[in-house]
Scaffold this motif. Structure first.
Motif, PDB file in Angstrom:
ATOM      1  N   TYR A  42       0.800  -1.239   0.165  1.00  0.00           N
ATOM      2  CA  TYR A  42      -0.249  -0.049  -0.037  1.00  0.00           C
ATOM      3  C   TYR A  42       0.628   1.450  -0.273  1.00  0.00           C
ATOM      4  O   TYR A  42       0.196   1.930  -0.455  1.00  0.00           O
ATOM      5  N   PHE A  43       2.638   0.967  -0.025  1.00  0.00           N
ATOM      6  CA  PHE A  43       2.852   2.473  -0.104  1.00  0.00           C
ATOM      7  C   PHE A  43       3.769   2.737  -1.242  1.00  0.00           C
ATOM      8  O   PHE A  43       4.868   3.548  -0.952  1.00  0.00           O
ATOM      9  N   THR A  44       3.622   1.528  -2.022  1.00  0.00           N
ATOM     10  CA  THR A  44       4.880   1.362  -3.785  1.00  0.00           C
ATOM     11  C   THR A  44       4.494   2.721  -4.485  1.00  0.00           C
ATOM     12  O   THR A  44       3.593   3.856  -3.631  1.00  0.00           O
ATOM     13  N   ALA A  45       5.521   3.323  -4.760  1.00  0.00           N
ATOM     14  CA  ALA A  45       5.060   4.216  -6.137  1.00  0.00           C
ATOM     15  C   ALA A  45       4.569   3.646  -7.356  1.00  0.00           C
ATOM     16  O   ALA A  45       4.563   2.437  -7.038  1.00  0.00           O
ATOM     17  N   THR A  46       2.824   4.876  -7.650  1.00  0.00           N
ATOM     18  CA  THR A  46       2.615   4.387  -9.027  1.00  0.00           C
ATOM     19  C   THR A  46       3.492   4.755 -10.180  1.00  0.00           C
ATOM     20  O   THR A  46       4.434   6.058 -10.074  1.00  0.00           O
ATOM     21  N   GLU A 193       8.798   8.368   6.985  1.00  0.00           N
ATOM     22  CA  GLU A 193      10.478   8.306   6.536  1.00  0.00           C
ATOM     23  C   GLU A 193       9.840   6.430   6.086  1.00  0.00           C
ATOM     24  O   GLU A 193      10.780   6.015   4.828  1.00  0.00           O
ATOM     25  N   GLN A 194       9.992   5.526   6.956  1.00  0.00           N
ATOM     26  CA  GLN A 194      10.259   4.478   6.953  1.00  0.00           C
ATOM     27  C   GLN A 194       9.280   4.056   6.266  1.00  0.00           C
ATOM     28  O   GLN A 194       9.350   3.171   5.303  1.00  0.00           O
ATOM     29  N   LEU A 195       7.701   4.221   5.411  1.00  0.00           N
ATOM     30  CA  LEU A 195       7.227   4.684   4.801  1.00  0.00           C
ATOM     31  C   LEU A 195       7.695   5.408   3.648  1.00  0.00           C
ATOM     32  O   LEU A 195       6.167   5.073   2.208  1.00  0.00           O
ATOM     33  N   GLY A 196       8.477   5.516   3.205  1.00  0.00           N
ATOM     34  CA  GLY A 196       8.827   5.868   2.142  1.00  0.00           C
ATOM     35  C   GLY A 196       8.316   7.363   1.742  1.00  0.00           C
ATOM     36  O   GLY A 196       8.620   8.190   0.364  1.00  0.00           O
ATOM     37  N   LEU A 197       8.155   7.597   2.581  1.00  0.00           N
ATOM     38  CA  LEU A 197       6.764   9.286   2.197  1.00  0.00           C
ATOM     39  C   LEU A 197       7.351  10.453   2.930  1.00  0.00           C
ATOM     40  O   LEU A 197       8.248  10.450   4.128  1.00  0.00           O
ATOM     41  N   THR A 198       7.091  11.799   3.147  1.00  0.00           N
ATOM     42  CA  THR A 198       7.770  12.609   3.488  1.00  0.00           C
ATOM     43  C   THR A 198       6.348  13.286   4.727  1.00  0.00           C
ATOM     44  O   THR A 198       4.950  13.231   4.542  1.00  0.00           O
TER      45      THR A 198
END
Length: 429
Positions: A42-46, A193-198
């Motif tokens: 659910y936290f992958t890039a699109t 941040e651990q989920l790849g988000l700001t």
């Protein structure tokens, strides 16, 4: 009951009250093991360069899981937080804690049901059962006046039959006891941040804010009725407050039944209440997903072909999502969406209609953008509504066409556009 442990797999049901899997597990087992899994899927890039789950919605999710953990700790239990593929993690936890059965609430959208099937298959390999419960709708599936395959495609027909022939079940009580096995490692909440988000930046123009969790959801419901009483039931305020309960409904921090029975408690007339209409639309799209499944993700929807599409799809879509269409109300709405994760239902209809009917862009791209940005995203409501607007979903004859160039009703004084697009020149219809 003899030395029995049930693993309760929380997904979009992040609450203690009116939670059937939690209540049933405490009644049927000596111990319950509450688990939440942060699935990297659910936290992958699109493909459009964004994320499947944006940072505003992810922050709300983390807050909701944290609140669930705190509420479980307050009653002497614990929430085990894990990270990874549920089909890998849940069987390992089941073996580690000698689990006899796993409970979860059934989902309806394709990705979510596929994950359930993968978990079910993995558990079956170690001879464990995944028991499904129905707990995301106002009306229970078994109480509908028709089988799923015969549900009316028209919302109005669905609403009339359900309101006439079905009853809403009472809310379930809080479990009387929470006996949890000794957990060796309860896990930690992830950071954005651990989920790849700001970290999202608070916008001073926002007139509301959302904090995830059951605790806030219950407070929000109280605030709704207090505000209604103070304003003598002002329609605009009631509609706005009602819509803003939707983020907590989307993650199951509060159940549709809890909202319904609060309305019944405070109101004399409920059928046309804005909250009732919102709950019925949620039910309608969830049951439509049960009926039509993957068709909601097909550009053709239920029809013979998709709507007409322009040649320069990428350029037009970028103009729309960045709020640079040249139509002030549409652009202001898109700026608010990106800044807050929330826009009114009328605004959603307006910008969706503009993307599909005026710009002639693939409606599924708009649905994917809303999936990333909306704090109250739920698959059935989002994709069902986009298919409906595009004219490839349920009963397009009921599809109202919103003229996005005329903001006479939605922004009669131009204050909304001035707030979110202060330098814009208004374009008249």
């Amino acid at each position: 009951m003899s030395d029995r442990t049930i693993l309760v797999w929380f997904r979009n049901d992040l609450r203690l009250h009116d939670n059937e899997i939690l209540l049933e597990a405490t009644r049927k087992a000596d111990r319950i093991l509450p688990v939440y899994v942060f699935d990297p899927h659910y936290f992958t890039a699109t493909p459009n360069g964004g994320h499947k789950t944006g940072n505003i919605r992810a922050k709300f999710l983390i807050e909701s899981v944290a609140d669930l953990r705190n509420n479980l700790r307050a009653v002497g239990s614990e929430l085990l937080i894990a990270h990874g593929d549920p089909a890998v993690i849940l069987p390992k936890l089941a073996e580690q804690y000698h689990v006899n059965e796993v409970y979860h609430h059934r989902e309806v959208a394709l990705e979510e049901t596929n994950i359930s099937e993968q978990v079910e298959a993995a558990l079956w390999k170690i001879k464990l059962n995944l028991k499904h419960f129905i707990g995301h709708t106002l009306y229970h599936k078994e109480d509908l006046p028709f089988p799923i395959k015969d549900i009316p495609d028209s919302f109005n027909a669905f609403k009339k039959k359900v309101e006439r022939d079905s009853d809403v079940r009472p809310s379930l009580p809080l479990p009387e006891h929470f006996n949890t096995p000794e957990i060796t490692d309860a896990g930690e909440l992830p950071t954005l941040e651990q989920l790849g988000l700001t970290e999202p930046v608070s916008d001073v123009r926002a007139t509301y804010s959302f904090k995830g969790g059951e605790t806030t959801a219950l407070q929000q419901l109280d605030t709704f009725f207090a505000a209604k009483k103070a304003s003598a039931g002002g329609k605009a305020d009631r509609n706005a407050a009602g819509a803003r309960i939707s983020p907590w409904l989307a993650l199951g921090c509060i159940s549709p039944r809890q909202v319904y029975w609060e309305v019944v408690k405070h109101e004399q007339a409920t059928k046309e209440h804005p909250l009732m209409l919102e709950l019925l639309w949620r039910d309608y799209f969830r049951f439509m997903f049960k009926k039509y499944s993957h068709k909601f993700f097909d550009p053709n929807g239920f029809r013979a072909d998709a709507p007409e599409m322009a040649a320069d799809q990428d350029e037009l879509f970028d103009q729309w999502r960045s709020g640079h269409t040249g139509v002030p109300f549409v652009d202001a709405t898109m700026h608010e969406l990106c800044a807050t994760g929330f826009i009114s239902n009328a605004s959603r209809q307006t910008v969706a209609a503009y993307l599909v009917k005026e710009m002639k862009v693939d409606w599924t791209r708009g649905a994917q953008w809303f999936e990333e940005k909306l704090i109250d995203y739920s698959p059935a409501s989002n994709w069902g509504n986009w298919a409906y607007i595009a004219g490839v979903g349920n009963d397009p004859r009921e599809n109202r066409y919103f003229n996005p160039r005329s903001a006479a009703e939605l922004d009669p004084k131009g204050e909304y556009v001035k707030t979110w697009l202060p330098d814009a020149e208004r374009i008249s219809a």
